[in-house]
Design an enzyme around this catalytic site. Structure first.
Site, mmCIF file in Angstrom:
data_model
loop_
_atom_site.group_PDB
_atom_site.id
_atom_site.type_symbol
_atom_site.label_atom_id
_atom_site.label_comp_id
_atom_site.label_asym_id
_atom_site.label_seq_id
_atom_site.Cartn_x
_atom_site.Cartn_y
_atom_site.Cartn_z
ATOM 1 N N HIS A 238 67.403 3.571 -7.752
ATOM 2 C CA HIS A 238 66.090 3.278 -8.334
ATOM 3 C C HIS A 238 66.011 3.691 -9.811
ATOM 4 O O HIS A 238 65.775 2.864 -10.698
ATOM 5 C CB HIS A 238 64.985 4.045 -7.589
ATOM 6 C CG HIS A 238 64.931 3.806 -6.126
ATOM 7 N ND1 HIS A 238 64.432 2.657 -5.577
ATOM 8 C CD2 HIS A 238 65.297 4.577 -5.071
ATOM 9 C CE1 HIS A 238 64.477 2.726 -4.256
ATOM 10 N NE2 HIS A 238 65.000 3.892 -3.932
HETATM 11 C C1 BDR Z 1 61.764 7.243 -6.108
HETATM 12 O O1 BDR Z 1 61.495 8.338 -5.249
HETATM 13 C C2 BDR Z 1 62.424 9.364 -5.451
HETATM 14 O O2 BDR Z 1 62.820 9.919 -4.227
HETATM 15 C C3 BDR Z 1 63.556 8.756 -6.237
HETATM 16 O O3 BDR Z 1 64.159 9.730 -7.086
HETATM 17 C C4 BDR Z 1 62.906 7.660 -7.018
HETATM 18 O O4 BDR Z 1 62.397 8.125 -8.247
HETATM 19 C C5 BDR Z 1 62.070 6.012 -5.251
HETATM 20 O O5 BDR Z 1 60.972 5.698 -4.454
#
Ligand code: BDR
Ligand code: CA
Length: 311
Positions: A238
């Site tokens: 992500h």
């Molecule tokens: C986001 O949530 C976190 O757990 C990850 O680092 C990312 O920023 C994804 O939904």
């Protein structure tokens, strides 16, 4: 000219990978500071993890400032089921990072750096938006100073609830302040970040690079893939999407649309309501990333990891 960025994060495996991508030799980004926020785990652990990642990536001179330890209004909610108890489980990063956080609250550092700038700093929030919202509330004059906010969060569907993605759900009131601030926002939500899955062949490619940074990233992905097993073909990268965009915007396709953050719904708290069809007639406030070129992304990511030294 190098683009100046401040990464506001909660490392977090994919946060760590975003920092590593930004710090690599293929990046033309200058990391002005790293600020931390409560998110994947508590802010103290996230801060220690940011320092551990700085050590790995050779970011000796980048200041790390600790920020908000809780959301604006709601109770703190963590994601240790994804990132482990430490927030970065599965790696052998240094337990005693070589440097300490600076003695300044992250929110004040954000304000100070933006106010001293000539409007050329891009904010890269890849955790809950608490620090950014607090900075905007404390010193609204920072808003016209922000070059761009390239953030990971939201989407037209959720991962924490059916409607809400974790970073927005963790502090929707903060997200609402940021989305309504008038600052230029480029949003990397689940629609696009779930197009970057570290499948087993990518993991093999990473392992073959065989330098300490690439090996640690392979360890991170191996651990973090556990949370995606059964549902996706690999772990989603992500947060690195934000940095990939800042290095090479041609990887992404964007739509200028209205996005509002839901803070009231019984079933939709934390949802980003993306008006792709312009039905609200409201002023667009977000460049919404909806598609990426996976080959270009992976080429950049692998080149970045290859650029680190063998020892
Ligand atoms: C986001 O949530 C976190 O757990 C990850 O680092 C990312 O920023 C994804 O939904
Ligand atoms: Ca994150």
């Amino acid at each position: 000219m190098e683009k100046k960025i401040i990464i506001d994060c909660d490392p977090g495996h994919d946060d760590a990978m975003a920092i590593i991508l930004a710090a690599s030799a293929v990046s033309d980004l200058q990391i002005e500071a790293i600020t931390t926020v409560a998110g994947n785990v508590g802010v103290e652990k996230n801060t220690k993890n940011a320092l551990r990642v700085c050590e790995l990536a050779g970011l000796d001179d980048v200041p790390v400032a600790m920020g908000a330890d809780r959301p604006l209004i709601r109770e703190f909610l963590e994601a240790s089921h994804v990132h482990g108890k430490s927030g970065l489980d599965g790696t052998d990063l240094s337990e005693q990072p070589f440097k300490e956080p600076v003695n300044q609250y992250a929110v004040d550092m954000l304000i100070e750096k933006l106010m001293a700038s000539d409007g050329n700093i891009t904010l890269v929030p890849i955790g809950p938006l608490t620090n950014i919202a607090l900075a905007i509330r404390k010193e609204p004059r920072i808003i016209p100073k922000i070059n761009e906010i390239a953030l990971m969060g939201g989407g037209t569907y959720g991962n924490r609830t059916p409607a809400a993605e974790f970073n927005i759900y963790a502090d929707a009131e903060a997200a609402k302040i940021v989305f309504e601030s008038g600052a230029p926002i480029t949003m990397f939500g689940l629609d696009v970040t779930l197009q970057v899955l570290a499948t087993p062949d990518k993991l093999d490619e990473l392992k073959a690079i065989d330098n300490p940074v690439a090996t640690t990233v392979a360890d991170m992905i191996t651990f973090y893939a556990g949370a995606y097993q059964g549902q996706f073909a690999g772990a989603a990268l992500h947060d690195p999407c934000t940095i990939a965009y800042l290095i090479d915007p041609s990887i992404f396709e964007l739509d200028h649309v209205r996005v509002d953050v839901e803070t009231k719904g019984d079933f939709t708290y934390g949802m980003t309501v993306v008006d792709r069809n312009g039905v609200t007639g409201r002023e667009p406030n977000v460049n919404f990333a909806y598609h990426l070129n996976p080959d270009k992304f992976w080429q950049l990511f692998m080149d970045a990891l290859r650029s680190y030294s063998k020892s």
